[in-house]
Design a protein around this motif. Sequence first.
Motif, PDB file in Angstrom:
ATOM      1  N   THR A 171      -2.625 -23.250   4.244  1.00 54.71           N
ATOM      2  CA  THR A 171      -2.489 -22.174   3.376  1.00 54.71           C
ATOM      3  C   THR A 171      -2.452 -20.541   3.613  1.00 54.71           C
ATOM      4  O   THR A 171      -3.803 -20.527   4.450  1.00 54.71           O
ATOM      5  N   THR A 172      -1.954 -19.617   4.370  1.00 52.75           N
ATOM      6  CA  THR A 172      -1.684 -18.144   4.226  1.00 52.75           C
ATOM      7  C   THR A 172      -1.844 -17.364   3.595  1.00 52.75           C
ATOM      8  O   THR A 172      -0.472 -17.494   2.427  1.00 52.75           O
ATOM      9  N   ARG A 173      -2.414 -16.903   3.079  1.00 52.59           N
ATOM     10  CA  ARG A 173      -1.979 -15.088   2.147  1.00 52.59           C
ATOM     11  C   ARG A 173      -1.387 -14.000   3.196  1.00 52.59           C
ATOM     12  O   ARG A 173      -2.251 -13.201   4.064  1.00 52.59           O
ATOM     13  N   LEU A 174      -0.639 -14.129   2.708  1.00 56.53           N
ATOM     14  CA  LEU A 174       0.840 -13.475   3.531  1.00 56.53           C
ATOM     15  C   LEU A 174       0.968 -11.714   2.399  1.00 56.53           C
ATOM     16  O   LEU A 174       1.083 -11.746   1.085  1.00 56.53           O
ATOM     17  N   VAL A 234       0.101   0.413  -0.217  1.00 56.64           N
ATOM     18  CA  VAL A 234      -0.548  -0.994   0.789  1.00 56.64           C
ATOM     19  C   VAL A 234      -1.596  -0.997   1.017  1.00 56.64           C
ATOM     20  O   VAL A 234      -1.740  -1.634   0.965  1.00 56.64           O
ATOM     21  N   SER A 235      -2.902  -0.268   0.783  1.00 57.99           N
ATOM     22  CA  SER A 235      -4.793  -0.782   0.970  1.00 57.99           C
ATOM     23  C   SER A 235      -4.399  -1.960   0.397  1.00 57.99           C
ATOM     24  O   SER A 235      -4.745  -2.526   0.123  1.00 57.99           O
ATOM     25  N   ARG A 236      -4.023  -1.310  -1.377  1.00 58.61           N
ATOM     26  CA  ARG A 236      -4.168  -1.945  -2.095  1.00 58.61           C
ATOM     27  C   ARG A 236      -3.824  -3.032  -2.030  1.00 58.61           C
ATOM     28  O   ARG A 236      -4.143  -4.908  -2.829  1.00 58.61           O
ATOM     29  N   ALA A 237      -2.120  -3.600  -1.942  1.00 59.47           N
ATOM     30  CA  ALA A 237      -1.687  -4.488  -2.060  1.00 59.47           C
ATOM     31  C   ALA A 237      -1.822  -5.800  -0.675  1.00 59.47           C
ATOM     32  O   ALA A 237      -2.163  -6.408  -0.825  1.00 59.47           O
ATOM     33  N   ALA A 238      -2.538  -4.713   0.152  1.00 58.23           N
ATOM     34  CA  ALA A 238      -2.870  -5.755   1.745  1.00 58.23           C
ATOM     35  C   ALA A 238      -4.118  -6.338   1.019  1.00 58.23           C
ATOM     36  O   ALA A 238      -5.282  -7.176   1.932  1.00 58.23           O
ATOM     37  N   MET A 239      -5.158  -6.122   0.731  1.00 61.49           N
ATOM     38  CA  MET A 239      -6.368  -6.206   0.578  1.00 61.49           C
ATOM     39  C   MET A 239      -6.294  -7.978   0.009  1.00 61.49           C
ATOM     40  O   MET A 239      -5.813  -8.799  -1.246  1.00 61.49           O
ATOM     41  N   GLY A 240      -7.454  -8.407   1.264  1.00 67.12           N
ATOM     42  CA  GLY A 240      -7.009 -10.067   0.909  1.00 67.12           C
ATOM     43  C   GLY A 240      -5.786 -10.821   2.002  1.00 67.12           C
ATOM     44  O   GLY A 240      -6.167 -11.711   2.025  1.00 67.12           O
ATOM     45  N   ALA A 241      -5.060 -10.066   2.477  1.00 63.88           N
ATOM     46  CA  ALA A 241      -3.897 -10.312   3.093  1.00 63.88           C
ATOM     47  C   ALA A 241      -4.711 -11.010   4.328  1.00 63.88           C
ATOM     48  O   ALA A 241      -5.036 -10.654   5.286  1.00 63.88           O
ATOM     49  N   ASP A 242      -4.061 -12.089   4.865  1.00 65.70           N
ATOM     50  CA  ASP A 242      -3.984 -12.177   6.370  1.00 65.70           C
ATOM     51  C   ASP A 242      -3.478 -11.844   6.948  1.00 65.70           C
ATOM     52  O   ASP A 242      -3.098 -12.145   8.429  1.00 65.70           O
ATOM     53  N   ALA A 243      -2.535 -11.770   7.080  1.00 59.82           N
ATOM     54  CA  ALA A 243      -0.604 -11.218   7.687  1.00 59.82           C
ATOM     55  C   ALA A 243      -0.534 -10.365   6.851  1.00 59.82           C
ATOM     56  O   ALA A 243      -0.028 -10.629   6.091  1.00 59.82           O
ATOM     57  N   ALA A 244       0.931 -10.081   7.609  1.00 62.04           N
ATOM     58  CA  ALA A 244       1.604  -8.742   6.806  1.00 62.04           C
ATOM     59  C   ALA A 244       2.885  -9.101   7.460  1.00 62.04           C
ATOM     60  O   ALA A 244       3.358  -9.494   8.969  1.00 62.04           O
ATOM     61  N   LEU A 245       4.153  -8.512   6.854  1.00 65.63           N
ATOM     62  CA  LEU A 245       6.085  -8.981   7.971  1.00 65.63           C
ATOM     63  C   LEU A 245       6.453  -7.993   6.678  1.00 65.63           C
ATOM     64  O   LEU A 245       6.401  -7.624   5.844  1.00 65.63           O
ATOM     65  N   VAL A 246       6.780  -7.167   7.692  1.00 67.79           N
ATOM     66  CA  VAL A 246       7.271  -6.560   7.775  1.00 67.79           C
ATOM     67  C   VAL A 246       8.707  -6.173   7.599  1.00 67.79           C
ATOM     68  O   VAL A 246       9.937  -6.281   8.451  1.00 67.79           O
TER      69      VAL A 246
END
Length: 209
Positions: free
Chosen positions: A2-5, A59-71
């Motif tokens: 499981t990855t946090r995206l 974006v910073s708030r949403a990215a907390m704890g994420a392993d990767a981002a998909l745009v």
Amino acid sequence: MTTRLLILGATGPTGALLLDRALAAGHEVTALVRDPARLTRSDPRLTVVSGDATSDADVSRAAMGADAALVALGSGRSVRSQIASRSAAALIPALRAQGVDRVVVLSAFGVGETERQAGLLMRSAYRTVMRQLFADKAKADAAWRASGLDWTLVYPVTLTNGPRTGTYRAVPALRARGVPRISRADVADFMLAQIGDTAWSGRTAVLAG
């Protein structure tokens, strides 16, 4: 595994398919959207954050704890949109601040150097109707390349709403003839696959069916 995206553009035609694929694969997903009411998908692994992709703080708030981002942000019907460059300007420092290194970004075939790879008909459209939009995407893509992040840029040819085939091509360059096409579902499939694959890290992948 499981990855946090973090997914941006989850209410768009390609982003929605990407969201579905990510959840079906068992990943935990945070979707940053302007209007949560447009995101009708419900899943215990999905967290919806209301915000603007051009806001560093959102974006910073949403990215907390994420392993990767998909745009997978789109321009809608606008051919003068600056969403690509404005979101990149917010995303790059925000992802760095949250320690999110891996990012896969949807761009378009015809942007930058790939314009010369297109057929005559498509080059004409890129240089006229799409000129401003693609110039903005080129500006954004240059920012991603210089970001220091582990980026992959995805350049699909003309998008369709067809089914996922799994038989598409991912190549560094394409000599296109006519108007080649690829389904949004195949693009979503490729983008998600890059989370666990380093083959296209730091590279631009041209996708065609």
